[in-house]
Design an enzyme around this catalytic site. Structure first.
Site, short mmCIF file in Angstrom:
data_model
loop_
_atom_site.label_atom_id
_atom_site.label_comp_id
_atom_site.label_asym_id
_atom_site.label_seq_id
_atom_site.Cartn_x
_atom_site.Cartn_y
_atom_site.Cartn_z
N HIS A 281 -12.54 16.31 -18.61
CA HIS A 281 -12.80 14.88 -18.68
C HIS A 281 -13.48 14.47 -17.37
O HIS A 281 -12.89 14.60 -16.29
CB HIS A 281 -11.51 14.08 -18.88
CG HIS A 281 -11.74 12.61 -19.02
ND1 HIS A 281 -11.92 12.00 -20.25
CD2 HIS A 281 -11.83 11.63 -18.09
CE1 HIS A 281 -12.12 10.71 -20.07
NE2 HIS A 281 -12.07 10.45 -18.76
N CYS A 282 -14.69 13.97 -17.47
CA CYS A 282 -15.49 13.67 -16.29
C CYS A 282 -15.38 12.19 -15.95
O CYS A 282 -15.81 11.33 -16.74
CB CYS A 282 -16.95 14.06 -16.51
SG CYS A 282 -18.00 13.77 -15.08
N PRO A 283 -14.83 11.83 -14.79
CA PRO A 283 -14.78 10.41 -14.42
C PRO A 283 -16.14 9.84 -14.05
O PRO A 283 -16.32 8.63 -14.04
CB PRO A 283 -13.82 10.40 -13.21
CG PRO A 283 -13.93 11.78 -12.64
CD PRO A 283 -14.18 12.69 -13.79
N GLY B 245 -17.27 8.86 -17.50
CA GLY B 245 -16.27 8.10 -18.25
C GLY B 245 -16.08 8.61 -19.66
O GLY B 245 -15.80 7.84 -20.58
#
Length: 322
Positions: free
Chosen positions: A112-114, A117
């Site tokens: 999950h890439c911040p 998003g």
């Protein structure tokens, strides 16, 4: 940009603008793409899976821990375990994992890439890789030509300070502009370590046909020394499969309507009164779910029974009311 365009070539700022637009396009594509979300099981499907599990494992005595819900699947002569997701009520496909942030099972889950998003999975990994690759090239490009500008301005070639002051020979105006450029060089230098390092790490994963989740867990490099069954043993083939292979279609029905699960048995034996609350209708991402029938609040008064027992409208009645 104006100084480099005049003194060196006008293609320098143009190419920087193209790189910037390409990086933004891949960023937006990664953010707003379906990463490969696997729909949750419908109530009937979940009940069938539970019945299968109980038939396989048998009755567990009270106080004992039930056995893990795992299915074995063979890929390239190697056994791969399919784990059961207690949230989605499904056996996850190979390489899929449940994201705790998005609360969805994602096919070929990477991470999950911040930054974007969104989850990075099977359907948007290539766009994420192109995003960090183009961002690395843009950072290196800006860093290089900032150094070139500082070198030319320090040597006094072409009057670099002319763009900051009133005249081309105004050296006082060149001082703040050169300081800003040096500051930008420092920012790009420290940014290179993270962005280029991340690009190199994902290039390594693409060459091995491996995901970040598998690398962190050590799925193929742990104590068991199990070889990666998804790797072709060739860097070119792995890169072609990950970056150039066909994309599977999205299995999400964004216009589907999911009605809240109701128990029909109590309604038949114990009718509800007129003041009983109506079941709520919720919207969710569910594949091919039929439209719900109308509740008693939406039906005309002449079609409701006065005894308090509410009839269940048929499909034709629901369509006519709509």
């Amino acid at each position: 940009c104006r100084y480099l365009a005049v003194q060196l070539s006008p293609a320098i700022p143009v190419f920087a603008a193209v790189l910037f637009l390409f990086a933004m396009a891949t960023l937006l594509r990664t953010s707003f793409s379906d990463p490969g979300v696997i729909p949750r099981a419908l109530p009937d499907e979940a009940a069938f899976i539970e019945m299968e599990i109980e038939a396989t494992n048998g009755t567990v005595p009270q106080g004992q821990r039930p056995p893990p819900r795992i299915k074995n699947f063979q890929i390239n002569n190697q056994i791969v375990k399919l784990k059961y997701c207690y949230t989605c009520k499904i056996f996850r496909p190979p390489r899929a994992s449940h994201c705790s942030i998005c609360d969805n099972c994602v096919e070929r889950f990477d991470h999950h890439c911040p930054w974007v998003g969104n989850c990075v999975g099977k359907r948007n990994y290539r766009y994420f890789y192109l995003f960090i690759l183009s961002l690395s090239l843009l950072t290196i490009y800006i860093f290089t030509f900032n150094i070139v500008y500082v070198a030319l301005s320090e040597s006094g070639c072409g009057g670099a300070g002319g763009w900051a002051g009133e005249g081309s020979g105004d050296t006082a105006g060149a001082v703040p502009l050169t300081l800003l450029t040096v500051l930008e060089v420092l920012i790009c230098f420290f940014t290179l370590w993270s962005v280029v390092g991340l690009t190199g790490f994902h290039t390594f994963l693409v060459a091995l046909n491996q995901t970040t989740n598998e690398d962190i867990k050590g799925s193929w490099t742990g104590k068991n020394r199990v070889q990666n069954p998804y790797s072709h043993g060739n860097i070119v083939k792995n890169c072609c499969e990950v970056l150039c292979g066909p994309l599977p279609p999205s299995v999400l029905d964004r216009r589907g309507i999911l009605q809240q699960e109701e128990s029909t048995a109590p309604e038949e034996s114990c009718p509800r009164g007129p003041s009983a609350p109506e079941p709520a209708v919720t919207f969710a991402f569910s594949p091919q779910v039929p439209a719900p029938s109308l509740s008693s609040a939406e039906m005309p008064e002449e079609k409701q029974q006065t005894s308090g027992e509410l009839p269940v409208p048929s499909q034709d009645t629901g369509q006519a009311e709509h």
